[in-house]
Design an enzyme around this catalytic site. Structure first.
Site, mmCIF file in Angstrom:
data_model
loop_
_atom_site.group_PDB
_atom_site.id
_atom_site.type_symbol
_atom_site.label_atom_id
_atom_site.label_comp_id
_atom_site.label_asym_id
_atom_site.label_seq_id
_atom_site.Cartn_x
_atom_site.Cartn_y
_atom_site.Cartn_z
ATOM 1 N N TYR A 1 -3.529 10.965 0.990
ATOM 2 C CA TYR A 1 -4.015 10.776 -0.381
ATOM 3 C C TYR A 1 -4.008 12.097 -1.146
ATOM 4 O O TYR A 1 -3.597 12.153 -2.310
ATOM 5 C CB TYR A 1 -5.426 10.184 -0.366
ATOM 6 C CG TYR A 1 -5.455 8.721 -0.023
ATOM 7 C CD1 TYR A 1 -5.565 7.758 -1.019
ATOM 8 C CD2 TYR A 1 -5.372 8.286 1.293
ATOM 9 C CE1 TYR A 1 -5.581 6.405 -0.717
ATOM 10 C CE2 TYR A 1 -5.375 6.941 1.612
ATOM 11 C CZ TYR A 1 -5.492 6.001 0.602
ATOM 12 O OH TYR A 1 -5.489 4.659 0.909
ATOM 13 N N HIS B 1 -4.803 -7.814 0.068
ATOM 14 C CA HIS B 1 -4.105 -6.555 0.256
ATOM 15 C C HIS B 1 -3.314 -6.502 1.564
ATOM 16 O O HIS B 1 -2.208 -5.968 1.596
ATOM 17 C CB HIS B 1 -5.139 -5.421 0.229
ATOM 18 C CG HIS B 1 -4.534 -4.057 0.221
ATOM 19 N ND1 HIS B 1 -3.850 -3.560 -0.862
ATOM 20 C CD2 HIS B 1 -4.509 -3.083 1.160
ATOM 21 C CE1 HIS B 1 -3.431 -2.330 -0.588
ATOM 22 N NE2 HIS B 1 -3.821 -2.019 0.638
ATOM 23 N N ASP C 1 0.852 -1.190 0.000
ATOM 24 C CA ASP C 1 0.000 0.000 0.000
ATOM 25 C C ASP C 1 0.892 1.246 0.000
ATOM 26 O O ASP C 1 1.855 1.310 -0.769
ATOM 27 C CB ASP C 1 -0.943 -0.047 1.208
ATOM 28 C CG ASP C 1 -2.111 0.940 1.112
ATOM 29 O OD1 ASP C 1 -3.136 0.594 0.504
ATOM 30 O OD2 ASP C 1 -1.972 2.058 1.632
#
EC number: 3.3.2.9
Length: 465
Positions: free
Chosen positions: A374, A431, A226
């Site tokens: 982000y 993930h 990630d």
């Protein structure tokens, strides 16, 4: 004449090759200050202090009061996890959280590993540092930095750390013994958030490099998934001579080449470097790439544009925060878990582990600052930053988990990481690669409700196996 044309063509090709060949660029290291106000003129305090996770009755009482005020909204019939976190199952989760979950006990578990803090570029950086309990004679451990992502935390690595630091006592070879450092990304958990705009993955990579130097490591290994994958990639681009090896379980490598080959791969995959397993994991591309990314990326658009808005709501409601975070642990572990009313969460994780991760966001009030990451990294658009166009020239290993959000073929990885020396197709997993409560999925309880055949795309694909 033909000889002259041939010689001219060869010379032209040689010049083109020389000019266009890969150049082992590095990112400029630079410096930064992310604390409040202006940078002090004096030397930054480089001391490292022990840190302990703590809680209080007041903190737990406030949590319980907020949980008690949760306003329930019934789910649509047979909606399972297709609309997000199913509120029928959410009632079970919050009942456990309110009545059985023991945060004080989990705090003791968190404190089983040594925690520390140190100030770097104006921010208090939190990390755990775990040394091997014993070493074979004449051996030194390999320093390994492991970096988490969103919505995870350093706690993701708790179960794998003993396998790295004490492999022999866990039935593994002690050929490689590691000394593990797991920092919290600034703005996550116990690491202080930036007070200034622009704090991105490159700044984080530089801070973690300084952390490793401060701990006495001139050379080290790094692992990430990630955001951790991007941060570790940036570290290798900043200081390749210090990174002895890079391992990733996710790679952001989309390019014009990968997009083109993705469109042609079903028919010409073998000629484009795809294996049979690649084709199996990528096609039909409409479902396994396009629809899948559309289903799972809505949160990203919000957090890339206006993270503070939704963050304000999540920071005020523990139930809302849990639903928002735990939904990712469902479908990012296996996209077909959306066909289950409980999202398959307890097949791979325990509620204690899941809620501990949520508490690391709740008790530190860091959901807003974590979401800002982000905005800082993707808010300016795709391929707008230098590091996105640069290759990585350190020895690299990659693990491809079959239920990752998007499969990344070896051919794609090798373009970004030319010194790829290991690429492994993993048998199972998604993930959150380092973190599960068991090696095999546990069977669902007999009472587990499934969405009926015919729901959604006209078929029910989930297998019990």
């Amino acid at each position: 004449m033909w000889l002259e044309i041939l010689l001219t063509s060869v010379l032209g090709f040689a010049i083109y090759w020389f000019i266009s060949r890969d150049k082992e660029e590095t990112l400029p290291l630079e410096d930064g200050w992310w604390g409040p106000g202006t940078r002090p003129t004096g030397r930054e305090d480089e001391s490292i202090h022990p840190f302990k996770v703590e809680t209080s009755d007041e903190e737990i009482h406030d949590l319980h009061q907020r949980i008690d005020k949760f306003r329930f909204t019934p789910p649509l019939e047979d909606s399972c996890f297709h609309y997000g976190f199913n509120s029928n199952y959410l009632k079970k989760v919050i009942s456990y959280w309110r009545n059985e979950f023991n945060w004080k006990k989990q705090v003791e578990i968190l404190n089983r590993y040594p925690h520390f803090k140190t100030k770097i570029e104006g921010l208090d950086i939190h990390f755990i540092h775990v040394k091997p309990p014993q070493l074979p004679a004449g051996r030194t451990p390999k320093p390994l930095l492991m970096v988490h992502g969103w919505p995870g935390s350093f706690y993701e690595f708790y179960k794998i750390i003993p396998l790295l630091t004490d492999p022999k006592n866990h039935g593994l070879s002690d050929e490689h013994v590691f000394e593990v450092i797991c920092p919290s990304i600034p703005g996550y958990g116990f690491s202080e958030a930036s007070s200034k705009k622009g704090f991105n993955s490159v700044a984080t990579a530089r801070i973690f490099y300084k952390l490793m130097l401060r701990l006495g490591f001139q050379e080290f290994y790094i692992q990430g998934g990630d955001w951790g994958a991007l941060i570790c990639t940036n570290m290798a681009q900043l200081v390749p001579s210090h990174v002895k090896g890079l391992h990733l379980n996710m790679a952001l490598v989309l390019s014009n080449f990968s997009t083109l080959t993705l469109l042609l791969g079903r028919r010409f995959g073998r000629f484009l470097g795809y294996t049979e397993r690649d084709v199996e994991l990528l096609y039909p591309v409409k479902e396994k790439v396009f629809y899948s990314l559309m289903r799972e990326s809505g949160y990203m658009h919000i957090q890339c544009t206006k993270p503070d808005t939704v963050g304000s709501a999540l920071n005020d409601s523990p139930v809302g925060l849990a639903a928002y975070i735990l939904e990712k642990f469902s479908t990012w572990t296996n996209t077909e878990f959306r066909y289950l009313e409980d999202g398959g969460l307890e097949r791979k994780f325990s509620l204690d582990d899941l809620l501990t991760n949520v508490m690391l966001y709740w008790t530190t009030a860091t959901i807003v600052s974590s979401q800002r990451f982000y905005k800082e990294n993707l808010g300016q658009g795709w391929m707008t930053q230098k590091h996105e166009r640069m290759k990585v020239y350190v020895p690299t290993g990659f693990s491809a988990f079959p239920s990752e959000l998007m499969h990344t073929p070896e051919k794609w990885v090798r373009i970004k990481y030319p010194k790829l020396i290991s690429y492994s197709y993993m048998a199972r997993g998604g993930h959150f690669a380092c973190w599960s409560s068991s090696d095999h999925p546990t069977p669902p309880p007999a009472s587990l409700h499934k969405c009926p055949p015919g729901f959604s795309l006209g078929r029910y694909p989930f297998s019990e196996e």
